[in-house]
Design a protein around this motif. Structure first.
Motif, PDB file in Angstrom:
ATOM      1  N   ALA A   1      26.121 -29.619 -33.789  1.00  0.00           N
ATOM      2  CA  ALA A   1      25.211 -30.181 -34.793  1.00  0.00           C
ATOM      3  C   ALA A   1      24.201 -31.146 -34.188  1.00  0.00           C
ATOM      4  O   ALA A   1      23.374 -31.691 -34.922  1.00  0.00           O
ATOM      5  CB  ALA A   1      26.016 -30.887 -35.881  1.00  0.00           C
ATOM      6  N   ARG A   2      24.255 -31.361 -32.876  1.00  0.00           N
ATOM      7  CA  ARG A   2      23.372 -32.354 -32.276  1.00  0.00           C
ATOM      8  C   ARG A   2      21.898 -32.008 -32.473  1.00  0.00           C
ATOM      9  O   ARG A   2      21.065 -32.897 -32.669  1.00  0.00           O
ATOM     10  CB  ARG A   2      23.679 -32.485 -30.777  1.00  0.00           C
ATOM     11  N   TRP A   3      21.559 -30.734 -32.391  1.00  0.00           N
ATOM     12  CA  TRP A   3      20.152 -30.359 -32.532  1.00  0.00           C
ATOM     13  C   TRP A   3      19.647 -30.662 -33.939  1.00  0.00           C
ATOM     14  O   TRP A   3      18.475 -31.022 -34.126  1.00  0.00           O
ATOM     15  CB  TRP A   3      19.963 -28.883 -32.195  1.00  0.00           C
ATOM     16  N   ILE A   4      20.528 -30.542 -34.943  1.00  0.00           N
ATOM     17  CA  ILE A   4      20.136 -30.886 -36.316  1.00  0.00           C
ATOM     18  C   ILE A   4      19.831 -32.375 -36.416  1.00  0.00           C
ATOM     19  O   ILE A   4      18.859 -32.793 -37.062  1.00  0.00           O
ATOM     20  CB  ILE A   4      21.251 -30.497 -37.313  1.00  0.00           C
ATOM     21  N   ILE A   5      20.662 -33.184 -35.772  1.00  0.00           N
ATOM     22  CA  ILE A   5      20.450 -34.630 -35.784  1.00  0.00           C
ATOM     23  C   ILE A   5      19.151 -34.975 -35.077  1.00  0.00           C
ATOM     24  O   ILE A   5      18.379 -35.836 -35.538  1.00  0.00           O
ATOM     25  CB  ILE A   5      21.636 -35.354 -35.110  1.00  0.00           C
ATOM     26  N   SER A   6      18.868 -34.313 -33.957  1.00  0.00           N
ATOM     27  CA  SER A   6      17.639 -34.589 -33.214  1.00  0.00           C
ATOM     28  C   SER A   6      16.408 -34.261 -34.055  1.00  0.00           C
ATOM     29  O   SER A   6      15.453 -35.054 -34.125  1.00  0.00           O
ATOM     30  CB  SER A   6      17.608 -33.779 -31.913  1.00  0.00           C
ATOM     31  N   VAL A   7      16.424 -33.102 -34.714  1.00  0.00           N
ATOM     32  CA  VAL A   7      15.287 -32.704 -35.542  1.00  0.00           C
ATOM     33  C   VAL A   7      15.130 -33.639 -36.738  1.00  0.00           C
ATOM     34  O   VAL A   7      14.019 -34.094 -37.052  1.00  0.00           O
ATOM     35  CB  VAL A   7      15.450 -31.241 -36.023  1.00  0.00           C
ATOM     36  N   THR A   8      16.250 -33.956 -37.412  1.00  0.00           N
ATOM     37  CA  THR A   8      16.190 -34.853 -38.577  1.00  0.00           C
ATOM     38  C   THR A   8      15.749 -36.249 -38.168  1.00  0.00           C
ATOM     39  O   THR A   8      14.950 -36.895 -38.866  1.00  0.00           O
ATOM     40  CB  THR A   8      17.555 -34.916 -39.277  1.00  0.00           C
ATOM     41  N   GLY A   9      16.266 -36.726 -37.039  1.00  0.00           N
ATOM     42  CA  GLY A   9      15.867 -38.040 -36.542  1.00  0.00           C
ATOM     43  C   GLY A   9      14.388 -38.090 -36.230  1.00  0.00           C
ATOM     44  O   GLY A   9      13.698 -39.066 -36.566  1.00  0.00           O
ATOM     45  N   PHE A  10      13.880 -37.030 -35.601  1.00  0.00           N
ATOM     46  CA  PHE A  10      12.452 -36.971 -35.298  1.00  0.00           C
ATOM     47  C   PHE A  10      11.624 -36.992 -36.581  1.00  0.00           C
ATOM     48  O   PHE A  10      10.644 -37.738 -36.698  1.00  0.00           O
ATOM     49  CB  PHE A  10      12.136 -35.719 -34.495  1.00  0.00           C
ATOM     50  N   LEU A  11      12.010 -36.179 -37.559  1.00  0.00           N
ATOM     51  CA  LEU A  11      11.252 -36.101 -38.805  1.00  0.00           C
ATOM     52  C   LEU A  11      11.288 -37.427 -39.572  1.00  0.00           C
ATOM     53  O   LEU A  11      10.283 -37.839 -40.159  1.00  0.00           O
ATOM     54  CB  LEU A  11      11.800 -34.973 -39.680  1.00  0.00           C
ATOM     55  N   ALA A  12      12.450 -38.086 -39.570  1.00  0.00           N
ATOM     56  CA  ALA A  12      12.565 -39.374 -40.268  1.00  0.00           C
ATOM     57  C   ALA A  12      11.649 -40.409 -39.634  1.00  0.00           C
ATOM     58  O   ALA A  12      10.955 -41.157 -40.340  1.00  0.00           O
ATOM     59  CB  ALA A  12      14.013 -39.847 -40.245  1.00  0.00           C
ATOM     60  N   CYS A  13      11.649 -40.469 -38.307  1.00  0.00           N
ATOM     61  CA  CYS A  13      10.760 -41.410 -37.608  1.00  0.00           C
ATOM     62  C   CYS A  13       9.302 -41.033 -37.827  1.00  0.00           C
ATOM     63  O   CYS A  13       8.450 -41.898 -38.051  1.00  0.00           O
ATOM     64  CB  CYS A  13      11.078 -41.432 -36.121  1.00  0.00           C
TER      65      CYS A  13
END
Length: 421
Positions: free
Chosen positions: A267-279
């Motif tokens: 699930a790390r890639w989901i966190i990376s994408v979501t983190g990027f979008l949130a920022c």
């Protein structure tokens, strides 16, 4: 005279407001606050949410009465005159080289996780973020608000999945002891958590672009704050239950830690994408706000200059390009200089508190009745935050005094006498 397009709907406004407040804070603040106050952090959230409501409502009342791309500086103009308006506007613009590049660096860190190797360097990732910001901003406020609404839904889904997979229950969401046991630590946690609600002042610049600003703008601010606060609170309960806090490293990686714990490493890639979008959502609104601040000043004082023009999409193109160039240069300088991101964030936070303070002070002078009393409460709350920041306020105060000193004094009014023959 060039005008911005009125394209932002109520749903789009709520999406922009909530994603702006969530941003980078979701990935750091709950874990840091838990390290300070432990389970008492939940009391800190309740107190902060009650405290932020008067400030949010006061901003909403000002924006409803004075919808303008100038935002907080426009409120200050009506309350204190054009000289202080310009000083506050320049103070907000001075956040470009310190605050926004710090957030871009965090977004770039997430982007590096899914970029190809030849682009996965800090400088290249940050410059790509700036380029994406320019593309989104030039597409117009309507497209931007839709994007941020989708990001808000994605963040809500992420936190909801953490809450579901974390086997949470009602008891986990409630404080287990009275707040008097660690009152000092609760206060320290609130001082950190306040930055989760920095962004209301940036949203003030978007009031002029609402289709129905008198109705939708104040609703968007209030609901956006409540929605962001609820997400922060729910995620904080997951952090507490699964002890995703305690060390400096864990505090900054609490979301990836929980993702590994609850979903596994896939699930790390989901966190990376979501983190990027949130920022990116936070940076996007600030980029819009800063460009509109420059455009508002140009429209008011240099109406024939290129910076006062807008495109057919209602975008202040020259002002947006100026912000983009400054962001790119600041990102390169920040990366090459090796200055810690926390230094930039601390300097930016001081600027935001001063802007909040003068906005609330303006409300005291401009509003009447119960609205004025609410503004007084908001002003007192901002003063408490100002005191809690301490020495970090020196940059903001120094910049404000410098701008005030450099700006020319308004010419005195000449009195005329009538002669009768």
């Amino acid at each position: 005279m060039a005008e911005l397009k009125k394209e932002i709907t109520l749903i789009g406004g709520i999406g922009q407001m909530s994603t702006t407040l969530l941003g980078t804070g979701l990935f750091m603040v709950p874990a840091i606050a838990a390290s300070i106050a432990g389970e008492q952090m939940l009391w800190a959230w309740w107190i902060l949410l009650l405290a932020i409501c008067p400030i949010a409502i006061t901003f909403a009342l000002l924006g409803k009465r004075y919808p303008n791309a100038g935002g907080a500086s426009y409120f200050v103009r009506h309350a204190f005159g054009p000289r202080l308006e310009k000083a506050i506007a320049l103070l907000f613009i001075s956040v470009i080289p310190v605050g926004v590049p710090a957030a871009i660096a965090i977004a770039g860190g997430f982007a590096q996780q899914f970029l190809p190797d030849f682009l996965a360097t800090p400088i290249m990732a940050q410059l790509l973020v700036v380029l994406l910001l320019m593309i989104v901003n030039f597409s117009g406020s309507k497209s931007s608000s839709r994007l941020q609404t989708f990001i808000a839904l994605g963040i809500l889904a992420l936190v909801g999945s953490f809450f579901w997979m974390g086997d949470m229950n009602v008891q986990d969401t409630l404080p287990h002891s009275p707040p008097t046991e660690r009152f000092l630590s609760i206060g320290q946690a609130i001082a950190v958590m306040f930055w989760c609600f920095v962004g209301i002042e940036a949203f003030a610049h978007m009031g002029e672009e609402f289709k129905n600003p008198e109705r939708d703008y104040p609703i968007a601010i209030v609901i956006g704050c409540i929605l962001a606060g609820a997400i922060y609170y729910l995620f904080s309960t997951v952090v507490l239950k699964h002890h995703a806090y305690g060390t400096q490293e864990l505090n900054t990686t609490s979301v990836p830690y929980l993702a590994d714990l609850l979903f596994g490493p896939k699930a790390r890639w989901i966190i990376s994408v979501t983190g990027f979008l949130a920022c990116f959502a936070t940076i996007n609104l600030y980029t819009q706000s800063l460009a509109r601040m420059l455009w508002s000043l140009a429209r008011e004082y240099r109406p024939t200059s290129p910076a006062a023009r807008v495109t057919v999409n209602g975008v202040p193109s020259v002002a947006t390009l100026i912000v983009g160039v400054i962001l790119a240069v600041s990102c390169v300088f920040g990366e090459l200089s090796g200055i810690d991101i926390e230094v930039f964030l601390t300097l930016a936070n001081g600027i935001f508190v001063v802007i909040y303070l003068f906005a609330m002070w303006s409300a005291v002078r401009l509003l009447t009745g119960w609205r004025k009393h609410l503004a007084i409460v908001s002003l007192c709350l901002c003063l408490l935050v100002l005191v809690s920041i301490g020495i970090a306020m020196l940059y903001a105060v120094t910049m404000l005094l410098l701008f005030w000193w450099l700006l020319p004094k308004p010419a005195p009014l000449r009195s005329t006498s009538l002669r009768t023959k």
